[in-house]
Design a protein around this motif. Sequence first.
Motif, PDB file in Angstrom:
ATOM      1  N   PRO A   1       0.833  -1.217   0.000  1.00 54.80           N
ATOM      2  CA  PRO A   1       0.000   0.000   0.000  1.00 54.80           C
ATOM      3  C   PRO A   1       0.865   1.263   0.000  1.00 54.80           C
ATOM      4  N   ASP A   2       0.293   2.333  -0.470  1.00 54.16           N
ATOM      5  CA  ASP A   2       0.961   3.635  -0.491  1.00 54.16           C
ATOM      6  C   ASP A   2       1.169   4.109   0.949  1.00 54.16           C
ATOM      7  N   ARG A   3       2.416   4.232   1.340  1.00 50.35           N
ATOM      8  CA  ARG A   3       2.730   4.592   2.732  1.00 50.35           C
ATOM      9  C   ARG A   3       2.157   5.944   3.133  1.00 50.35           C
ATOM     10  N   SER A   4       2.011   6.851   2.175  1.00 49.73           N
ATOM     11  CA  SER A   4       1.505   8.184   2.516  1.00 49.73           C
ATOM     12  C   SER A   4       0.051   8.150   2.972  1.00 49.73           C
ATOM     13  N   GLU A   5      -0.648   7.040   2.712  1.00 49.06           N
ATOM     14  CA  GLU A   5      -2.042   6.904   3.112  1.00 49.06           C
ATOM     15  C   GLU A   5      -2.214   6.056   4.366  1.00 49.06           C
ATOM     16  N   LEU A   6      -1.106   5.638   4.976  1.00 45.03           N
ATOM     17  CA  LEU A   6      -1.167   4.721   6.109  1.00 45.03           C
ATOM     18  C   LEU A   6      -0.787   5.423   7.404  1.00 45.03           C
ATOM     19  N   PHE A   7      -1.551   5.143   8.454  1.00 46.06           N
ATOM     20  CA  PHE A   7      -1.314   5.719   9.769  1.00 46.06           C
ATOM     21  C   PHE A   7      -1.420   4.614  10.813  1.00 46.06           C
ATOM     22  N   LEU A   8      -0.707   4.784  11.909  1.00 42.07           N
ATOM     23  CA  LEU A   8      -0.736   3.822  13.001  1.00 42.07           C
ATOM     24  C   LEU A   8      -1.610   4.370  14.119  1.00 42.07           C
ATOM     25  N   ALA A   9      -2.585   3.580  14.521  1.00 38.81           N
ATOM     26  CA  ALA A   9      -3.524   4.023  15.552  1.00 38.81           C
ATOM     27  C   ALA A   9      -2.910   3.882  16.940  1.00 38.81           C
ATOM     28  N   GLN A  10      -3.153   4.876  17.759  1.00 38.31           N
ATOM     29  CA  GLN A  10      -2.769   4.856  19.170  1.00 38.31           C
ATOM     30  C   GLN A  10      -4.038   5.072  20.001  1.00 38.31           C
ATOM     31  N   THR A  11      -3.847   5.319  21.268  1.00 44.99           N
ATOM     32  CA  THR A  11      -4.915   5.815  22.133  1.00 44.99           C
ATOM     33  C   THR A  11      -4.354   7.017  22.882  1.00 44.99           C
ATOM     34  N   PRO A  12      -5.237   7.885  23.409  1.00 51.27           N
ATOM     35  CA  PRO A  12      -6.666   7.698  23.560  1.00 51.27           C
ATOM     36  C   PRO A  12      -7.428   7.796  22.246  1.00 51.27           C
ATOM     37  N   GLN A  13      -8.581   7.104  22.244  1.00 53.83           N
ATOM     38  CA  GLN A  13      -9.607   7.306  21.246  1.00 53.83           C
ATOM     39  C   GLN A  13     -10.780   7.931  21.998  1.00 53.83           C
ATOM     40  N   SER A  14     -11.265   9.040  21.475  1.00 57.93           N
ATOM     41  CA  SER A  14     -12.170   9.872  22.273  1.00 57.93           C
ATOM     42  C   SER A  14     -13.464  10.159  21.527  1.00 57.93           C
ATOM     43  N   PHE A  15     -14.570  10.212  22.286  1.00 58.93           N
ATOM     44  CA  PHE A  15     -15.893  10.272  21.683  1.00 58.93           C
ATOM     45  C   PHE A  15     -16.861  11.046  22.569  1.00 58.93           C
ATOM     46  N   GLU A  16     -17.899  11.590  21.923  1.00 62.23           N
ATOM     47  CA  GLU A  16     -19.063  11.974  22.709  1.00 62.23           C
ATOM     48  C   GLU A  16     -19.668  10.704  23.297  1.00 62.23           C
ATOM     49  N   TYR A  17     -20.064  10.784  24.548  1.00 60.36           N
ATOM     50  CA  TYR A  17     -20.549   9.589  25.236  1.00 60.36           C
ATOM     51  C   TYR A  17     -21.718   8.937  24.499  1.00 60.36           C
ATOM     52  N   GLY A  18     -22.669   9.726  24.053  1.00 56.67           N
ATOM     53  CA  GLY A  18     -23.839   9.160  23.394  1.00 56.67           C
ATOM     54  C   GLY A  18     -23.477   8.386  22.136  1.00 56.67           C
ATOM     55  N   LEU A  19     -22.493   8.881  21.380  1.00 59.36           N
ATOM     56  CA  LEU A  19     -22.090   8.217  20.139  1.00 59.36           C
ATOM     57  C   LEU A  19     -21.388   6.893  20.404  1.00 59.36           C
ATOM     58  N   ILE A  20     -20.437   6.873  21.312  1.00 64.86           N
ATOM     59  CA  ILE A  20     -19.696   5.628  21.543  1.00 64.86           C
ATOM     60  C   ILE A  20     -20.580   4.584  22.217  1.00 64.86           C
ATOM     61  N   MET A  21     -21.518   5.022  23.047  1.00 57.80           N
ATOM     62  CA  MET A  21     -22.447   4.069  23.650  1.00 57.80           C
ATOM     63  C   MET A  21     -23.345   3.457  22.571  1.00 57.80           C
ATOM     64  N   LYS A  22     -23.804   4.272  21.649  1.00 58.05           N
ATOM     65  CA  LYS A  22     -24.629   3.763  20.548  1.00 58.05           C
ATOM     66  C   LYS A  22     -23.835   2.772  19.705  1.00 58.05           C
ATOM     67  N   ALA A  23     -22.581   3.094  19.416  1.00 60.29           N
ATOM     68  CA  ALA A  23     -21.745   2.212  18.597  1.00 60.29           C
ATOM     69  C   ALA A  23     -21.567   0.844  19.244  1.00 60.29           C
TER      70      ALA A  23
END
Length: 231
Positions: A154-176
């Motif tokens: 894959p094209d490296r310029s389009e790739l990212f490594l995920a870390q934390t924190p991952q942050s959300f509005e409470y209502g959205l992450i609870m729904k997910a």
Amino acid sequence: MNIAIVLAGGSGTRVGGNLPKQFIDICGKPLIIHTLDAFNSNANIDYIIVVCREDFKLTLKTWIDDFNISKVKDIISGGTTRQESVFKGLTYLKDICCENDVVLIHDGARALVSSDIINDNIVLAKKYKAVNTVIPSSDTVIKSVDKSSISSVPDRSELFLAQTPQSFEYGLIMKAHNVALKSESIDATDDCQLVFKLGNKVQFAKGNKLNFKVTTPEDLILLEAILTFKK
């Protein structure tokens, strides 16, 4: 409010030894205490919930008291998967949080999370509702279907490594999480996957290489070296 859910329920089997990695002593403190201290000392964090293995809850409570991590409001038992552990943390907050409160979900084994990362997550979550901390991939990533030869690059310029924190509005992450459970999706490796599956955009927050997750014995050596240098 801005609430951190810190996940400390993993077994840490790749690190080795008798203790889960998040409870190993690093420079005079358990690794998890270094992580909790980063959130505890941030003025924008109102309080912290820790999700922990049942058999370590009492020990962790003692450490939290000893090291004066004052913003920890409770330690709750985790589940059998990361997704279940997060859901337990979110469910605990249902009578506390408003729909638009910000929840930051963080790996307990990422001890070097900076105040800038935490603050950026809060600002961006309030604006975009869903945030993933990432860093650009500095290495070429190779895809292999048979796990022994190159299938694609894959094209490296389009790739990212995920870390934390991952942050959300409470209502959205609870729904997910509720939607995922109804569809019998029970083993997501991170929470942004669940929000993305709802069709919601997930905004990037800028991470850094120091915000690495301790996974191997070499990571422990690196973490200790960095903390020693910072003293």
